[in-house]
Design a protein around this motif. Sequence first.
Motif, PDB file in Angstrom:
ATOM      1  N   ALA A  51       0.823  -1.215   0.000  1.00 20.55           N
ATOM      2  CA  ALA A  51       0.000   0.000   0.000  1.00 20.55           C
ATOM      3  C   ALA A  51       0.855   1.262   0.000  1.00 20.55           C
ATOM      4  O   ALA A  51       1.974   1.267   0.501  1.00 20.55           O
ATOM      5  CB  ALA A  51      -0.913   0.007   1.227  1.00 20.55           C
ATOM      6  N   ASP A  52       0.293   2.315  -0.568  1.00 18.15           N
ATOM      7  CA  ASP A  52       0.887   3.642  -0.461  1.00 18.15           C
ATOM      8  C   ASP A  52       0.413   4.331   0.806  1.00 18.15           C
ATOM      9  O   ASP A  52       1.096   5.192   1.341  1.00 18.15           O
ATOM     10  CB  ASP A  52       0.486   4.521  -1.649  1.00 18.15           C
ATOM     11  N   LEU A  53      -0.776   3.943   1.280  1.00 24.91           N
ATOM     12  CA  LEU A  53      -1.394   4.593   2.430  1.00 24.91           C
ATOM     13  C   LEU A  53      -2.404   3.644   3.059  1.00 24.91           C
ATOM     14  O   LEU A  53      -3.113   2.936   2.345  1.00 24.91           O
ATOM     15  CB  LEU A  53      -2.124   5.873   1.965  1.00 24.91           C
ATOM     16  N   VAL A  54      -2.453   3.651   4.379  1.00 23.71           N
ATOM     17  CA  VAL A  54      -3.478   2.921   5.120  1.00 23.71           C
ATOM     18  C   VAL A  54      -4.383   3.957   5.777  1.00 23.71           C
ATOM     19  O   VAL A  54      -3.906   4.965   6.302  1.00 23.71           O
ATOM     20  CB  VAL A  54      -2.859   2.004   6.195  1.00 23.71           C
ATOM     21  N   VAL A  55      -5.686   3.715   5.740  1.00 28.38           N
ATOM     22  CA  VAL A  55      -6.666   4.636   6.310  1.00 28.38           C
ATOM     23  C   VAL A  55      -7.541   3.869   7.296  1.00 28.38           C
ATOM     24  O   VAL A  55      -8.026   2.776   6.986  1.00 28.38           O
ATOM     25  CB  VAL A  55      -7.556   5.255   5.200  1.00 28.38           C
ATOM     26  N   VAL A  56      -7.723   4.433   8.486  1.00 28.28           N
ATOM     27  CA  VAL A  56      -8.635   3.869   9.482  1.00 28.28           C
ATOM     28  C   VAL A  56      -9.435   5.001  10.109  1.00 28.28           C
ATOM     29  O   VAL A  56      -9.044   6.161  10.045  1.00 28.28           O
ATOM     30  CB  VAL A  56      -7.898   3.074  10.593  1.00 28.28           C
ATOM     31  N   GLY A  57     -10.535   4.654  10.721  1.00 26.76           N
ATOM     32  CA  GLY A  57     -11.363   5.631  11.412  1.00 26.76           C
ATOM     33  C   GLY A  57     -10.996   5.697  12.887  1.00 26.76           C
ATOM     34  O   GLY A  57     -10.365   4.791  13.435  1.00 26.76           O
ATOM     35  N   SER A  58     -11.403   6.786  13.520  1.00 21.53           N
ATOM     36  CA  SER A  58     -11.179   6.952  14.954  1.00 21.53           C
ATOM     37  C   SER A  58     -12.457   7.455  15.603  1.00 21.53           C
ATOM     38  O   SER A  58     -13.095   8.370  15.096  1.00 21.53           O
ATOM     39  CB  SER A  58     -10.057   7.967  15.193  1.00 21.53           C
TER      40      SER A  58
ATOM     41  N   LEU B 146       0.028   6.205   7.603  1.00 20.47           N
ATOM     42  CA  LEU B 146      -1.316   5.938   8.132  1.00 20.47           C
ATOM     43  C   LEU B 146      -2.084   7.250   8.248  1.00 20.47           C
ATOM     44  O   LEU B 146      -1.564   8.226   8.790  1.00 20.47           O
ATOM     45  CB  LEU B 146      -1.208   5.290   9.517  1.00 20.47           C
ATOM     46  N   ALA B 147      -3.318   7.268   7.747  1.00 23.17           N
ATOM     47  CA  ALA B 147      -4.227   8.404   7.930  1.00 23.17           C
ATOM     48  C   ALA B 147      -5.343   7.946   8.861  1.00 23.17           C
ATOM     49  O   ALA B 147      -5.981   6.916   8.620  1.00 23.17           O
ATOM     50  CB  ALA B 147      -4.809   8.869   6.594  1.00 23.17           C
ATOM     51  N   VAL B 148      -5.564   8.691   9.935  1.00 22.41           N
ATOM     52  CA  VAL B 148      -6.628   8.386  10.890  1.00 22.41           C
ATOM     53  C   VAL B 148      -7.710   9.442  10.714  1.00 22.41           C
ATOM     54  O   VAL B 148      -7.466  10.628  10.919  1.00 22.41           O
ATOM     55  CB  VAL B 148      -6.096   8.371  12.337  1.00 22.41           C
ATOM     56  N   ILE B 149      -8.904   9.004  10.335  1.00 22.00           N
ATOM     57  CA  ILE B 149     -10.012   9.916  10.017  1.00 22.00           C
ATOM     58  C   ILE B 149     -11.030   9.883  11.142  1.00 22.00           C
ATOM     59  O   ILE B 149     -11.549   8.820  11.487  1.00 22.00           O
ATOM     60  CB  ILE B 149     -10.682   9.495   8.674  1.00 22.00           C
ATOM     61  N   GLY B 150     -11.328  11.040  11.676  1.00 18.13           N
ATOM     62  CA  GLY B 150     -12.289  11.150  12.767  1.00 18.13           C
ATOM     63  C   GLY B 150     -13.726  11.017  12.306  1.00 18.13           C
ATOM     64  O   GLY B 150     -14.038  11.225  11.125  1.00 18.13           O
TER      65      GLY B 150
END
Length: 102
Positions: A59-66, A92-96
């Motif tokens: 992956a270039d980026l992993v995204v998860v929610g918070s 890692l991008a953490v999206i609220g």
Amino acid sequence: MMNRAIVVGVDGSQAAKSALTWAAENAARRSLPLRIVQVREPRTAEHLVPAVAESSQAADLVVVGSRGLGGFASAALGSVSYGILHRACCPLAVIGTGWRRS
């Protein structure tokens, strides 16, 4: 050369839905495939963390929610984002939960 992608971890929560939307928009903007890693039982960190971490290798980026517990509560609960942060092979991008399309 391996196909790169944006990987998003989904567990059925509202935060995961926000993360999925954010990841899909960013994958489309960057012309990258979107890989969805899903667990069937909501909020099952012990299954989602290793699955997303393994998928991060391509992956270039992993995204998860918070859920946005913040402070000591998230450290005590051992959140998915914390687990992935220490295992992912890419950013890692953490999206609220409060994230909305602009």
